[in-house]
Design a protein around this motif. Structure first.
Motif, short mmCIF file in Angstrom:
data_model
loop_
_atom_site.label_atom_id
_atom_site.label_comp_id
_atom_site.label_asym_id
_atom_site.label_seq_id
_atom_site.Cartn_x
_atom_site.Cartn_y
_atom_site.Cartn_z
N VAL A 193 0.84 -1.20 0.00
CA VAL A 193 0.00 0.00 0.00
C VAL A 193 0.87 1.25 0.00
O VAL A 193 0.65 2.20 -0.77
N ALA A 194 1.88 1.26 0.89
CA ALA A 194 2.79 2.41 0.95
C ALA A 194 3.49 2.61 -0.39
O ALA A 194 3.67 3.75 -0.85
N SER A 195 3.88 1.51 -1.02
CA SER A 195 4.53 1.60 -2.33
C SER A 195 3.58 2.18 -3.37
O SER A 195 3.96 3.04 -4.17
N ILE A 243 -4.16 10.20 -15.50
CA ILE A 243 -4.65 8.94 -16.05
C ILE A 243 -3.96 7.75 -15.40
O ILE A 243 -4.56 6.69 -15.22
N SER A 244 -2.70 7.91 -15.05
CA SER A 244 -1.95 6.82 -14.40
C SER A 244 -2.30 6.68 -12.92
O SER A 244 -2.07 5.62 -12.33
N LEU A 245 -2.84 7.72 -12.33
CA LEU A 245 -3.12 7.72 -10.89
C LEU A 245 -4.07 6.61 -10.46
O LEU A 245 -3.83 5.97 -9.42
N ALA A 282 -5.67 2.05 -7.02
CA ALA A 282 -6.34 0.75 -6.97
C ALA A 282 -5.40 -0.31 -6.40
O ALA A 282 -5.82 -1.16 -5.59
N MET A 283 -4.14 -0.25 -6.76
CA MET A 283 -3.18 -1.21 -6.23
C MET A 283 -3.04 -1.06 -4.72
O MET A 283 -3.00 -2.05 -3.98
N GLY A 310 -4.33 -1.98 -11.81
CA GLY A 310 -3.90 -1.78 -10.43
C GLY A 310 -4.49 -2.79 -9.48
O GLY A 310 -3.81 -3.28 -8.57
N ALA A 311 -5.76 -3.14 -9.68
CA ALA A 311 -6.38 -4.16 -8.84
C ALA A 311 -5.70 -5.51 -9.01
O ALA A 311 -5.46 -6.24 -8.03
#
Length: 501
Positions: A142-144, A310-312, A317-318, A375-376
Protein backbone atom coordinates in the motif's frame (compact mmCIF):
# COMPACT_ATOMS: atom_id res chain seq x y z
CA UNK A 1 9.06 -12.73 18.39
CA UNK A 2 6.53 -9.90 18.35
CA UNK A 3 2.88 -10.33 17.49
CA UNK A 4 1.17 -8.12 14.93
CA UNK A 5 -1.07 -6.56 17.58
CA UNK A 6 1.80 -5.48 19.87
CA UNK A 7 2.50 -1.79 20.13
CA UNK A 8 6.20 -2.35 19.47
CA UNK A 9 5.40 -4.35 16.33
CA UNK A 10 3.12 -1.60 15.03
CA UNK A 11 5.91 0.93 15.53
CA UNK A 12 8.35 -1.27 13.63
CA UNK A 13 5.82 -1.58 10.82
CA UNK A 14 5.40 2.20 10.70
CA UNK A 15 9.16 2.70 10.31
CA UNK A 16 9.31 0.10 7.52
CA UNK A 17 6.38 1.69 5.68
CA UNK A 18 7.96 5.13 5.95
CA UNK A 19 11.26 3.81 4.57
CA UNK A 20 9.59 2.08 1.63
CA UNK A 21 7.42 5.06 0.76
CA UNK A 22 10.34 7.50 0.99
CA UNK A 23 12.65 5.56 -1.32
CA UNK A 24 9.93 4.76 -3.86
CA UNK A 25 8.62 8.33 -3.91
CA UNK A 26 12.11 9.53 -4.79
CA UNK A 27 12.18 7.20 -7.78
CA UNK A 28 8.64 7.93 -8.99
CA UNK A 29 8.80 11.72 -8.71
CA UNK A 30 11.81 12.15 -11.00
CA UNK A 31 10.42 10.64 -14.21
CA UNK A 32 8.05 13.55 -14.82
CA UNK A 33 10.92 16.07 -14.38
CA UNK A 34 13.33 14.49 -16.87
CA UNK A 35 12.75 17.02 -19.71
CA UNK A 36 13.32 20.05 -17.47
CA UNK A 37 16.37 18.44 -15.86
CA UNK A 38 17.89 17.69 -19.24
CA UNK A 39 17.39 21.29 -20.33
CA UNK A 40 18.75 22.74 -17.10
CA UNK A 41 21.87 20.56 -17.00
CA UNK A 42 22.40 20.59 -20.79
CA UNK A 43 22.75 16.84 -20.46
CA UNK A 44 22.84 14.35 -23.30
CA UNK A 45 20.64 11.32 -23.75
CA UNK A 46 23.26 8.99 -22.23
CA UNK A 47 23.59 11.26 -19.17
CA UNK A 48 19.84 11.22 -18.57
CA UNK A 49 19.73 7.46 -19.04
CA UNK A 50 22.27 7.03 -16.26
CA UNK A 51 20.59 9.57 -13.97
CA UNK A 52 17.22 7.80 -14.24
CA UNK A 53 18.20 4.15 -14.68
CA UNK A 54 21.39 4.30 -12.61
CA UNK A 55 19.29 4.62 -9.46
CA UNK A 56 17.55 1.30 -10.20
CA UNK A 57 20.83 -0.39 -11.11
CA UNK A 58 22.54 0.67 -7.88
CA UNK A 59 19.38 -0.26 -5.97
CA UNK A 60 19.55 -3.80 -7.39
CA UNK A 61 23.28 -4.13 -6.74
CA UNK A 62 22.92 -3.29 -3.04
CA UNK A 63 20.03 -5.65 -2.24
CA UNK A 64 21.82 -8.97 -1.78
CA UNK A 65 24.91 -7.55 0.00
CA UNK A 66 22.59 -5.52 2.23
CA UNK A 67 20.48 -8.55 3.08
CA UNK A 68 23.57 -10.65 3.79
CA UNK A 69 25.04 -8.00 6.11
CA UNK A 70 21.73 -7.66 7.94
CA UNK A 71 21.48 -11.42 8.44
CA UNK A 72 25.03 -11.62 9.75
CA UNK A 73 25.25 -8.54 11.99
CA UNK A 74 21.70 -7.31 12.63
CA UNK A 75 19.57 -4.96 10.58
CA UNK A 76 19.16 -1.73 12.57
CA UNK A 77 22.62 -0.24 12.06
CA UNK A 78 22.57 -0.87 8.31
CA UNK A 79 19.05 0.55 8.09
CA UNK A 80 20.13 3.78 9.75
CA UNK A 81 23.33 4.04 7.69
CA UNK A 82 21.32 3.51 4.52
CA UNK A 83 18.72 6.15 5.35
CA UNK A 84 21.42 8.66 6.30
CA UNK A 85 23.35 8.06 3.06
CA UNK A 86 20.11 8.28 1.08
CA UNK A 87 19.35 11.69 2.61
CA UNK A 88 22.83 13.13 2.02
CA UNK A 89 23.03 11.81 -1.56
CA UNK A 90 19.61 13.31 -2.32
CA UNK A 91 20.80 16.73 -1.18
CA UNK A 92 23.96 16.36 -3.28
CA UNK A 93 21.91 15.42 -6.36
CA UNK A 94 19.51 18.34 -5.88
CA UNK A 95 22.35 20.85 -5.64
CA UNK A 96 24.51 19.33 -8.41
CA UNK A 97 25.80 21.73 -11.04
CA UNK A 98 26.43 19.21 -13.81
CA UNK A 99 25.22 15.81 -15.06
CA UNK A 100 28.29 14.02 -13.67
CA UNK A 101 27.61 15.19 -10.11
CA UNK A 102 23.92 14.34 -10.32
CA UNK A 103 24.66 10.91 -11.80
CA UNK A 104 27.16 10.05 -9.05
CA UNK A 105 24.81 11.21 -6.32
CA UNK A 106 21.92 9.22 -7.79
CA UNK A 107 24.06 6.08 -7.91
CA UNK A 108 24.94 6.49 -4.22
CA UNK A 109 21.31 7.23 -3.41
CA UNK A 110 20.12 4.11 -5.25
CA UNK A 111 22.65 1.93 -3.41
CA UNK A 112 21.52 3.42 -0.09
CA UNK A 113 17.88 2.75 -0.99
CA UNK A 114 18.75 -0.88 -1.77
CA UNK A 115 20.52 -1.23 1.57
CA UNK A 116 17.48 0.19 3.37
CA UNK A 117 14.89 -1.93 1.59
CA UNK A 118 16.80 -5.17 2.12
CA UNK A 119 16.66 -4.44 5.86
CA UNK A 120 12.95 -3.62 5.62
CA UNK A 121 12.06 -7.00 4.10
CA UNK A 122 14.22 -8.85 6.62
CA UNK A 123 12.78 -6.88 9.55
CA UNK A 124 9.19 -7.61 8.53
CA UNK A 125 10.05 -11.31 8.36
CA UNK A 126 11.75 -11.20 11.75
CA UNK A 127 8.94 -9.39 13.53
CA UNK A 128 5.80 -10.86 11.94
CA UNK A 129 4.64 -14.41 11.27
CA UNK A 130 1.61 -16.08 9.68
CA UNK A 131 -1.27 -13.84 8.69
CA UNK A 132 0.37 -10.88 10.44
CA UNK A 133 3.29 -11.16 8.03
CA UNK A 134 0.96 -11.21 5.03
CA UNK A 135 -0.89 -8.18 6.36
CA UNK A 136 2.38 -6.31 7.01
CA UNK A 137 3.65 -7.01 3.50
CA UNK A 138 0.25 -5.92 2.17
CA UNK A 139 0.57 -2.59 3.96
CA UNK A 140 4.10 -2.29 2.59
CA UNK A 141 2.59 -2.67 -0.89
CA UNK A 142 0.00 0.00 0.00
CA UNK A 143 2.79 2.41 0.95
CA UNK A 144 4.53 1.60 -2.33
CA UNK A 145 1.34 2.22 -4.30
CA UNK A 146 0.64 5.53 -2.58
CA UNK A 147 4.22 6.71 -3.13
CA UNK A 148 4.06 5.71 -6.78
CA UNK A 149 0.71 7.47 -7.13
CA UNK A 150 1.86 10.71 -5.52
CA UNK A 151 5.19 10.90 -7.38
CA UNK A 152 4.14 12.02 -10.88
CA UNK A 153 1.45 14.54 -9.78
CA UNK A 154 3.76 16.10 -7.19
CA UNK A 155 6.65 16.22 -9.64
CA UNK A 156 4.48 17.79 -12.33
CA UNK A 157 3.12 20.37 -9.89
CA UNK A 158 6.60 21.33 -8.69
CA UNK A 159 7.97 21.75 -12.20
CA UNK A 160 4.89 23.70 -13.33
CA UNK A 161 4.84 25.94 -10.26
CA UNK A 162 8.55 26.57 -9.67
CA UNK A 163 9.87 26.48 -13.21
CA UNK A 164 12.24 24.06 -14.92
CA UNK A 165 15.42 24.99 -13.00
CA UNK A 166 14.09 25.00 -9.43
CA UNK A 167 11.35 22.44 -10.08
CA UNK A 168 13.50 19.38 -10.75
CA UNK A 169 15.79 20.23 -7.85
CA UNK A 170 12.82 20.36 -5.48
CA UNK A 171 11.70 17.01 -6.92
CA UNK A 172 14.96 15.49 -5.72
CA UNK A 173 14.51 17.13 -2.30
CA UNK A 174 10.91 15.95 -1.92
CA UNK A 175 11.96 12.76 -0.12
CA UNK A 176 14.22 14.58 2.37
CA UNK A 177 11.53 15.21 5.05
CA UNK A 178 10.46 11.57 4.88
CA UNK A 179 14.08 10.44 5.20
CA UNK A 180 14.62 12.63 8.26
CA UNK A 181 11.45 11.28 9.90
CA UNK A 182 12.38 7.69 9.05
CA UNK A 183 15.87 8.18 10.48
CA UNK A 184 14.52 9.57 13.76
CA UNK A 185 11.81 6.91 14.18
CA UNK A 186 14.13 4.08 13.13
CA UNK A 187 16.75 5.04 15.71
CA UNK A 188 14.10 5.01 18.40
CA UNK A 189 11.70 2.21 17.48
CA UNK A 190 13.55 -0.47 15.54
CA UNK A 191 14.57 -3.49 17.64
CA UNK A 192 18.25 -3.74 18.64
CA UNK A 193 20.56 -5.43 16.13
CA UNK A 194 20.21 -9.20 16.38
CA UNK A 195 22.11 -11.45 13.97
CA UNK A 196 19.95 -14.21 12.48
CA UNK A 197 22.60 -16.06 10.45
CA UNK A 198 24.03 -19.12 12.18
CA UNK A 199 27.52 -18.26 10.94
CA UNK A 200 28.32 -14.52 10.74
CA UNK A 201 31.16 -14.95 8.22
CA UNK A 202 30.35 -13.11 4.99
CA UNK A 203 30.89 -14.80 1.63
CA UNK A 204 32.83 -11.89 0.11
CA UNK A 205 33.65 -13.63 -3.17
CA UNK A 206 30.04 -14.75 -3.52
CA UNK A 207 28.85 -11.18 -3.02
CA UNK A 208 31.30 -9.94 -5.64
CA UNK A 209 30.13 -12.54 -8.16
CA UNK A 210 26.45 -11.73 -7.51
CA UNK A 211 27.13 -8.02 -7.99
CA UNK A 212 29.06 -8.79 -11.16
CA UNK A 213 26.18 -10.87 -12.55
CA UNK A 214 23.68 -8.15 -11.68
CA UNK A 215 25.82 -5.42 -13.23
CA UNK A 216 26.46 -7.29 -16.48
CA UNK A 217 22.76 -8.16 -16.77
CA UNK A 218 21.49 -4.61 -16.22
CA UNK A 219 24.09 -2.35 -17.84
CA UNK A 220 23.33 -3.39 -21.46
CA UNK A 221 19.68 -2.42 -20.93
CA UNK A 222 20.26 1.04 -19.44
CA UNK A 223 22.83 2.31 -21.92
CA UNK A 224 22.82 3.08 -25.62
CA UNK A 225 22.55 -0.26 -27.47
CA UNK A 226 25.74 -1.46 -29.09
CA UNK A 227 26.46 -3.90 -31.87
CA UNK A 228 25.43 -7.53 -31.98
CA UNK A 229 28.98 -8.55 -31.11
CA UNK A 230 28.92 -6.36 -28.02
CA UNK A 231 25.63 -7.96 -26.92
CA UNK A 232 27.16 -11.42 -27.34
CA UNK A 233 30.14 -10.29 -25.27
CA UNK A 234 27.90 -9.20 -22.41
CA UNK A 235 25.95 -12.47 -22.60
CA UNK A 236 29.18 -14.49 -22.49
CA UNK A 237 30.39 -12.53 -19.47
CA UNK A 238 27.10 -13.16 -17.65
CA UNK A 239 27.39 -16.89 -18.36
CA UNK A 240 30.99 -17.03 -17.07
CA UNK A 241 30.11 -15.18 -13.86
CA UNK A 242 27.03 -17.35 -13.28
CA UNK A 243 29.05 -20.56 -13.69
CA UNK A 244 31.75 -19.20 -11.36
CA UNK A 245 29.12 -18.32 -8.75
CA UNK A 246 27.57 -21.79 -8.92
CA UNK A 247 30.92 -23.55 -8.56
CA UNK A 248 31.96 -21.23 -5.74
CA UNK A 249 28.76 -21.87 -3.77
CA UNK A 250 29.13 -25.66 -4.12
CA UNK A 251 32.77 -25.46 -3.01
CA UNK A 252 31.84 -23.51 0.13
CA UNK A 253 29.21 -26.09 1.04
CA UNK A 254 31.74 -28.92 0.63
CA UNK A 255 34.18 -27.08 2.90
CA UNK A 256 31.53 -26.53 5.57
CA UNK A 257 31.42 -22.77 5.11
CA UNK A 258 28.15 -20.80 4.92
CA UNK A 259 27.26 -20.04 1.28
CA UNK A 260 25.77 -16.72 0.25
CA UNK A 261 22.79 -18.45 -1.40
CA UNK A 262 21.28 -20.63 1.32
CA UNK A 263 20.76 -24.26 0.19
CA UNK A 264 17.08 -24.00 1.13
CA UNK A 265 16.68 -21.16 -1.39
CA UNK A 266 18.38 -23.06 -4.22
CA UNK A 267 16.44 -26.28 -3.63
CA UNK A 268 12.98 -24.82 -3.01
CA UNK A 269 10.89 -25.01 -6.20
CA UNK A 270 8.31 -22.77 -4.52
CA UNK A 271 10.89 -20.03 -3.91
CA UNK A 272 12.36 -20.25 -7.42
CA UNK A 273 9.01 -20.36 -9.22
CA UNK A 274 7.59 -17.58 -7.04
CA UNK A 275 10.60 -15.40 -7.82
CA UNK A 276 10.09 -16.06 -11.54
CA UNK A 277 6.42 -15.05 -11.18
CA UNK A 278 7.49 -11.81 -9.47
CA UNK A 279 10.00 -11.07 -12.23
CA UNK A 280 7.49 -11.50 -15.06
CA UNK A 281 4.76 -9.53 -13.28
CA UNK A 282 7.03 -6.70 -12.14
CA UNK A 283 8.67 -6.30 -15.53
CA UNK A 284 5.35 -6.35 -17.38
CA UNK A 285 3.77 -3.78 -15.03
CA UNK A 286 6.62 -1.27 -15.22
CA UNK A 287 7.00 -1.68 -18.98
CA UNK A 288 3.29 -1.19 -19.65
CA UNK A 289 3.25 1.92 -17.42
CA UNK A 290 6.21 3.43 -19.29
CA UNK A 291 4.70 2.72 -22.71
CA UNK A 292 1.36 4.19 -21.61
CA UNK A 293 3.09 7.39 -20.49
CA UNK A 294 4.90 7.75 -23.82
CA UNK A 295 1.75 6.94 -25.81
CA UNK A 296 -0.41 9.47 -23.97
CA UNK A 297 2.11 12.31 -24.36
CA UNK A 298 3.57 11.64 -27.80
CA UNK A 299 0.74 9.68 -29.41
CA UNK A 300 -2.25 11.60 -28.05
CA UNK A 301 -0.55 14.90 -27.25
CA UNK A 302 -1.55 15.07 -23.57
CA UNK A 303 0.33 17.13 -21.01
CA UNK A 304 2.45 15.64 -18.23
CA UNK A 305 -0.18 16.45 -15.59
CA UNK A 306 -2.96 14.87 -17.65
CA UNK A 307 -0.84 11.78 -18.15
CA UNK A 308 -0.17 11.57 -14.43
CA UNK A 309 -3.90 11.88 -13.73
CA UNK A 310 -4.65 8.94 -16.05
CA UNK A 311 -1.95 6.82 -14.40
CA UNK A 312 -3.12 7.72 -10.89
CA UNK A 313 -6.08 5.25 -10.72
CA UNK A 314 -3.73 2.30 -11.21
CA UNK A 315 -1.58 3.18 -8.20
CA UNK A 316 -4.59 3.99 -6.03
CA UNK A 317 -6.34 0.75 -6.97
CA UNK A 318 -3.18 -1.21 -6.23
CA UNK A 319 -2.82 0.39 -2.82
CA UNK A 320 -6.44 -0.21 -1.81
CA UNK A 321 -6.58 -3.78 -3.11
CA UNK A 322 -3.22 -4.63 -1.52
CA UNK A 323 -4.61 -3.61 1.86
CA UNK A 324 -7.55 -5.97 1.38
CA UNK A 325 -5.74 -8.80 -0.41
CA UNK A 326 -5.05 -10.73 2.80
CA UNK A 327 -8.82 -11.26 3.21
CA UNK A 328 -8.93 -12.86 -0.23
CA UNK A 329 -5.91 -14.98 0.67
CA UNK A 330 -7.75 -16.36 3.68
CA UNK A 331 -10.60 -17.47 1.45
CA UNK A 332 -8.93 -18.89 -1.65
CA UNK A 333 -5.28 -19.12 -0.59
CA UNK A 334 -2.53 -19.11 -3.22
CA UNK A 335 -5.09 -18.81 -6.02
CA UNK A 336 -5.28 -15.12 -5.13
CA UNK A 337 -2.09 -14.62 -7.17
CA UNK A 338 -3.66 -16.42 -10.14
CA UNK A 339 -6.73 -14.17 -9.94
CA UNK A 340 -4.56 -11.05 -9.85
CA UNK A 341 -2.54 -12.18 -12.86
CA UNK A 342 -5.75 -12.95 -14.76
CA UNK A 343 -6.99 -9.42 -14.05
CA UNK A 344 -3.68 -8.02 -15.28
CA UNK A 345 -3.93 -10.02 -18.50
CA UNK A 346 -7.47 -8.76 -18.98
CA UNK A 347 -6.33 -5.16 -18.46
CA UNK A 348 -3.48 -5.51 -20.98
CA UNK A 349 -5.78 -7.03 -23.60
CA UNK A 350 -8.39 -4.35 -22.91
CA UNK A 351 -5.73 -1.69 -23.51
CA UNK A 352 -4.83 -3.37 -26.81
CA UNK A 353 -8.46 -3.42 -27.92
CA UNK A 354 -9.08 0.17 -26.85
CA UNK A 355 -6.04 1.47 -28.70
CA UNK A 356 -7.27 -0.09 -31.94
CA UNK A 357 -11.00 0.71 -31.71
CA UNK A 358 -11.84 3.58 -29.32
CA UNK A 359 -12.02 7.17 -30.71
CA UNK A 360 -9.28 9.56 -29.60
CA UNK A 361 -11.72 11.83 -27.75
CA UNK A 362 -12.66 9.18 -25.18
CA UNK A 363 -9.53 7.04 -25.29
CA UNK A 364 -7.88 8.75 -22.26
CA UNK A 365 -10.94 7.98 -20.11
CA UNK A 366 -10.93 4.37 -21.27
CA UNK A 367 -7.21 4.13 -20.47
CA UNK A 368 -7.89 5.45 -16.96
CA UNK A 369 -10.58 2.78 -16.46
CA UNK A 370 -8.22 0.09 -17.72
CA UNK A 371 -5.62 1.32 -15.23
CA UNK A 372 -8.03 0.64 -12.39
CA UNK A 373 -8.26 -3.00 -13.50
CA UNK A 374 -4.49 -3.25 -13.89
CA UNK A 375 -3.90 -1.78 -10.43
CA UNK A 376 -6.38 -4.16 -8.84
CA UNK A 377 -4.65 -7.10 -10.49
CA UNK A 378 -1.26 -5.94 -9.22
CA UNK A 379 -2.69 -5.50 -5.73
CA UNK A 380 -3.84 -9.12 -5.68
CA UNK A 381 -0.52 -10.35 -7.05
CA UNK A 382 2.43 -8.48 -5.56
CA UNK A 383 2.00 -8.82 -1.81
CA UNK A 384 0.48 -12.35 -1.71
CA UNK A 385 3.15 -13.66 -4.08
CA UNK A 386 5.91 -11.96 -2.09
CA UNK A 387 4.61 -13.50 1.12
CA UNK A 388 4.46 -16.96 -0.47
CA UNK A 389 8.00 -16.65 -1.79
CA UNK A 390 9.53 -15.44 1.47
CA UNK A 391 7.60 -18.05 3.45
CA UNK A 392 10.05 -20.64 2.10
CA UNK A 393 13.13 -18.71 3.27
CA UNK A 394 14.79 -19.86 6.51
CA UNK A 395 15.09 -17.28 9.28
CA UNK A 396 18.88 -17.16 9.04
CA UNK A 397 18.66 -16.17 5.36
CA UNK A 398 15.63 -13.86 5.49
CA UNK A 399 17.54 -10.77 4.39
CA UNK A 400 19.33 -12.51 1.52
CA UNK A 401 16.06 -14.11 0.36
CA UNK A 402 14.33 -10.73 0.25
CA UNK A 403 17.34 -9.17 -1.45
CA UNK A 404 17.45 -11.84 -4.15
CA UNK A 405 13.73 -11.43 -4.79
CA UNK A 406 13.96 -7.66 -5.18
CA UNK A 407 17.19 -7.90 -7.20
CA UNK A 408 15.52 -10.34 -9.60
CA UNK A 409 12.66 -7.89 -10.01
CA UNK A 410 15.08 -5.05 -10.79
CA UNK A 411 16.82 -7.14 -13.43
CA UNK A 412 13.46 -8.08 -14.94
CA UNK A 413 12.47 -4.41 -14.93
CA UNK A 414 15.61 -3.40 -16.84
CA UNK A 415 15.12 -6.13 -19.44
CA UNK A 416 11.37 -5.64 -19.89
CA UNK A 417 11.57 -1.84 -19.98
CA UNK A 418 14.13 -2.06 -22.75
CA UNK A 419 12.34 -4.79 -24.73
CA UNK A 420 8.76 -3.50 -24.51
CA UNK A 421 9.72 0.13 -25.13
CA UNK A 422 11.73 -1.05 -28.17
CA UNK A 423 8.58 -2.73 -29.50
CA UNK A 424 6.70 0.56 -29.17
CA UNK A 425 9.43 2.80 -30.58
CA UNK A 426 10.08 0.58 -33.59
CA UNK A 427 6.37 0.26 -34.37
CA UNK A 428 5.27 3.87 -33.81
CA UNK A 429 6.62 5.43 -37.07
CA UNK A 430 4.35 3.35 -39.27
CA UNK A 431 3.09 4.62 -42.60
CA UNK A 432 -0.58 4.78 -41.67
CA UNK A 433 -1.46 8.40 -40.91
CA UNK A 434 -2.33 8.83 -37.27
CA UNK A 435 -2.50 5.10 -36.56
CA UNK A 436 1.19 4.45 -35.89
CA UNK A 437 1.23 5.21 -32.13
CA UNK A 438 -2.05 3.33 -31.61
CA UNK A 439 -0.77 0.18 -33.32
CA UNK A 440 2.54 0.48 -31.47
CA UNK A 441 0.78 0.76 -28.12
CA UNK A 442 -1.45 -2.20 -28.98
CA UNK A 443 1.61 -4.31 -29.83
CA UNK A 444 3.44 -3.29 -26.65
CA UNK A 445 0.36 -4.06 -24.54
CA UNK A 446 0.16 -7.45 -26.22
CA UNK A 447 3.77 -8.16 -25.20
CA UNK A 448 2.94 -7.18 -21.61
CA UNK A 449 -0.07 -9.52 -21.72
CA UNK A 450 2.25 -12.29 -22.90
CA UNK A 451 4.59 -11.71 -19.96
CA UNK A 452 1.67 -11.88 -17.55
CA UNK A 453 0.49 -15.09 -19.21
CA UNK A 454 3.95 -16.52 -18.57
CA UNK A 455 3.66 -15.46 -14.93
CA UNK A 456 0.26 -17.17 -14.69
CA UNK A 457 1.65 -20.41 -16.13
CA UNK A 458 4.51 -20.34 -13.62
CA UNK A 459 2.10 -19.63 -10.78
CA UNK A 460 -0.09 -22.58 -11.76
CA UNK A 461 3.00 -24.78 -12.04
CA UNK A 462 3.97 -23.71 -8.53
CA UNK A 463 0.53 -24.71 -7.27
CA UNK A 464 0.81 -28.12 -8.96
CA UNK A 465 4.24 -28.70 -7.38
CA UNK A 466 3.36 -27.61 -3.85
CA UNK A 467 5.98 -28.88 -1.46
CA UNK A 468 5.11 -31.13 1.49
CA UNK A 469 3.47 -29.36 4.44
CA UNK A 470 3.19 -26.13 2.42
CA UNK A 471 0.02 -24.32 3.57
CA UNK A 472 -2.59 -23.07 1.14
CA UNK A 473 -2.91 -19.84 3.06
CA UNK A 474 -0.22 -17.30 2.31
CA UNK A 475 2.18 -16.81 5.17
CA UNK A 476 0.73 -19.57 7.38
CA UNK A 477 3.60 -21.22 9.24
CA UNK A 478 4.17 -24.86 8.36
CA UNK A 479 5.10 -25.97 11.86
CA UNK A 480 2.42 -24.34 13.96
CA UNK A 481 -1.10 -25.45 14.68
CA UNK A 482 -3.89 -24.25 12.45
CA UNK A 483 -6.27 -21.47 13.36
CA UNK A 484 -8.91 -23.93 14.62
CA UNK A 485 -6.45 -25.60 16.96
CA UNK A 486 -5.93 -28.85 15.07
CA UNK A 487 -2.54 -30.27 14.37
CA UNK A 488 -1.51 -31.00 10.79
CA UNK A 489 -2.29 -34.49 9.59
CA UNK A 490 1.35 -35.59 9.55
CA UNK A 491 1.83 -34.64 13.20
CA UNK A 492 -1.44 -36.34 14.24
CA UNK A 493 -0.37 -39.53 12.51
CA UNK A 494 2.93 -39.51 14.40
CA UNK A 495 1.10 -39.09 17.71
CA UNK A 496 -1.27 -41.91 16.81
CA UNK A 497 1.62 -44.20 15.95
CA UNK A 498 3.33 -43.47 19.26
CA UNK A 499 0.14 -44.13 21.26
CA UNK A 500 -0.54 -47.38 19.38
CA UNK A 501 3.01 -48.52 20.05
Amino acid sequence: MLRGGDRAARRVLLVCLAAGATTLLDQAVLNIAVPSMRQSLTAGAADMQWIVAGYSMAFGLALVPGGSLGDAYGRKRFFLVGVGAFLLAGVAAATGAGPGTVTGARLVQGAAAGLVNSQVIGTLQDVFQGHDRGRALGLYAVASGVATALGPPLGGALVAGLGPELGWRCCLLLSAPGALLTLALGARWLPPPRPTARDPRIDVLGLALVCGCTLTLMVPFIRTPGSGGEALGWAALVAVLAIALTLHQRLRVRRGRPPLLHPALRSSKQYLLGTAVAMAQFGASLASALVLTVFLQEGLGLSALSTAAISLPSALAMGIVSALAWRMVRRIGARTVDLGLALGIGAALAGTTAALTVPSAVLPLVCAAVQVLAGAGAGLTVSPNQTQVLHHAPAEAAGVAGGILQMAQRIAAAVCLSAVSAVYLHSAPMPQAGSGPRIAYALASGVSAGLLCLALVLSRLRGARREPNTPHTTGEPCTTETSIGRRPAARRSQSTQRSEA
